[in-house]
Scaffold this active site. Sequence first.
Site, PDB file in Angstrom:
ATOM      1  CG  HIS A   1      -5.668  -2.976   0.214  1.00  0.00           C
ATOM      2  ND1 HIS A   1      -4.762  -2.525  -0.824  1.00  0.00           N
ATOM      3  CD2 HIS A   1      -5.057  -1.982   1.132  1.00  0.00           C
ATOM      4  CE1 HIS A   1      -3.722  -1.456  -0.318  1.00  0.00           C
ATOM      5  NE2 HIS A   1      -4.269  -1.249   0.633  1.00  0.00           N
TER       6      HIS A   1
ATOM      7  CD  GLU B   1      -2.809  -2.768  -3.924  1.00  0.00           C
ATOM      8  OE1 GLU B   1      -4.084  -2.808  -3.518  1.00  0.00           O
ATOM      9  OE2 GLU B   1      -1.935  -1.882  -3.114  1.00  0.00           O
TER      10      GLU B   1
ATOM     11  CB  SER C   1      -0.999   0.069   1.110  1.00  0.00           C
ATOM     12  OG  SER C   1      -2.039   0.575   1.046  1.00  0.00           O
TER      13      SER C   1
END
Lengths: 311, 311
Positions: free
Chosen positions: B277, B207, B104
């Site tokens: 995630h 992602e 992330s």
Amino acid sequence: MTKHIYIFSPSSAVRDKAAFKRGVARLKALGHDVEIDEAALATHQRFAGDDATRLAAIARAAASGADVALISRGGYGLTRILDALPYKAVAKAIAHGTEFVGLSDFTAFQQALLAKTGAVSWSGPAVGEDFGAEAGPDDIMEACFDDLLSGQGEGTGWRLPARDAEAASGMRSIHGAQLWGGNLCVLTSLLGTPYFPVIDKGVLFLEDVGEHPYRIERMLEQLRHAGVLARQKAILMGQFTGYRKVPNDRGFSLQGVVERLRGQIKVPVLTGLPFGHVPTKVLLPVGAKVEIAAEGRDVFMVWGHRHAHHH
Amino acid sequence: MTKHIYIFSPSSAVRDKAAFKRGVARLKALGHDVEIDEAALATHQRFAGDDATRLAAIARAAASGADVALISRGGYGLTRILDALPYKAVAKAIAHGTEFVGLSDFTAFQQALLAKTGAVSWSGPAVGEDFGAEAGPDDIMEACFDDLLSGQGEGTGWRLPARDAEAASGMRSIHGAQLWGGNLCVLTSLLGTPYFPVIDKGVLFLEDVGEHPYRIERMLEQLRHAGVLARQKAILMGQFTGYRKVPNDRGFSLQGVVERLRGQIKVPVLTGLPFGHVPTKVLLPVGAKVEIAAEGRDVFMVWGHRHAHHH
């Protein structure tokens, strides 16, 4: 003073047709000759017609000979068609007196046009949200739009917010700097591409809607790390609206983002510019040379007299 | 096989302390020697301590001599400190056998590290959300993490979703391509800056979470317009989750975004990579050379044997 206004939809589909109609009616009530592009109300998924439809609409706006080509609304869609925009036709239309006006997603069109041709377009209202506002159009927005139409507009001014009263103290007057900018998110989404203008010693103005301050900071950091901010003579922060603070912020705020930025670059960062996703918005010539001076909390930005165009 | 795991917080403050504790307990239950950085639970506004605190935490992780330096969580914060990261110390630690693992916001750390030093780090789990998941850690995630610890990990594989069954047909095997990527939003926020790796003929994996498909498309368009996508040998789409469709979409979808992208670049775009995630995530070596081959819907990615490190 009747002007020819051409309304077109380069981005998202017009969903609020009532606001669109109110906006058209308002422009007509002001005495203008309003021409609506044949695809202004087209829809394809999120968009005002598919990519080819919107490209054709932009080409028609450029060929319209209108005094103003005005977007119906922003949203999203120009990013997809930057490779195919009729840049030369738009620049030629502008040279012949058609002023392109819009905001938000239109920021992509404006920066790409500036990067590719140097042509000046206007950050300003959209038909639906501004002229078609349920509460009626904002007086200042209409006065600025009228200035553009009459060729009388020479600049704008605003007062720094009280908490930023010192922001302009000691700032030297700025002369002959190129104004550029618009929506922070859309502008930043052009960085690293051929559609991002390379402007040194310019004046960059920014606004955004619905972006949390941490995202605003991340975008400002991207511009800073890319060297864009330090190259400017001033950064003008417009209105940043429509975001929600969350409990996790614990004191992290937009004001803090701005103050931190001031500690990182020597360029003056002036807040309070009346532009953004708010009713009271001035019109700003993207790509034009401007002068900026400040007296205490009052900031003046002048782009000089532009002659009214006659067709 | 006891390993030394150093837990640190380079980004957002750990708010879910229960999940953090569960994660630490789980790692200890697996037999590991878990060391928690002194500032792992620090808070300053949104952050796990102010910028200096988080920089010091990263330096301590690099100096820890641990087998793995694992982030407590992602969030936001690394963008602010990219100018001051101890790149050389981290690269040296990695050369001496400390594997840095996270995801992330950590994408910024990983790409900047790769751009500045060429050092390989791992996209993988975080303590709280993964090891501390309320439903218990995911088996595949734990198996991949164990592969990293044991130095046995040689690659990963996944099955293309049925609707994308043809995506790999006719694709040539890829040899010796550099793997890079991570969170699309964080990665794109580095474009145009010195922290964006310049990688030709690589394999880019992406992602994201909480980003509407129109924003995903805008980011992919930025990468495409910047020439980044066409320079790769493959684009691997991980999991894009946590966004809300809106009535305005009218058929605009993530699947459509991917299909449109395939029409615009010749590079294969393979979906279904088990990373993002989501609980079931593989570990991926950012910066390592990989081989990719496909057989029907099955994709295999191999980065070769990595020797276990001994301290």
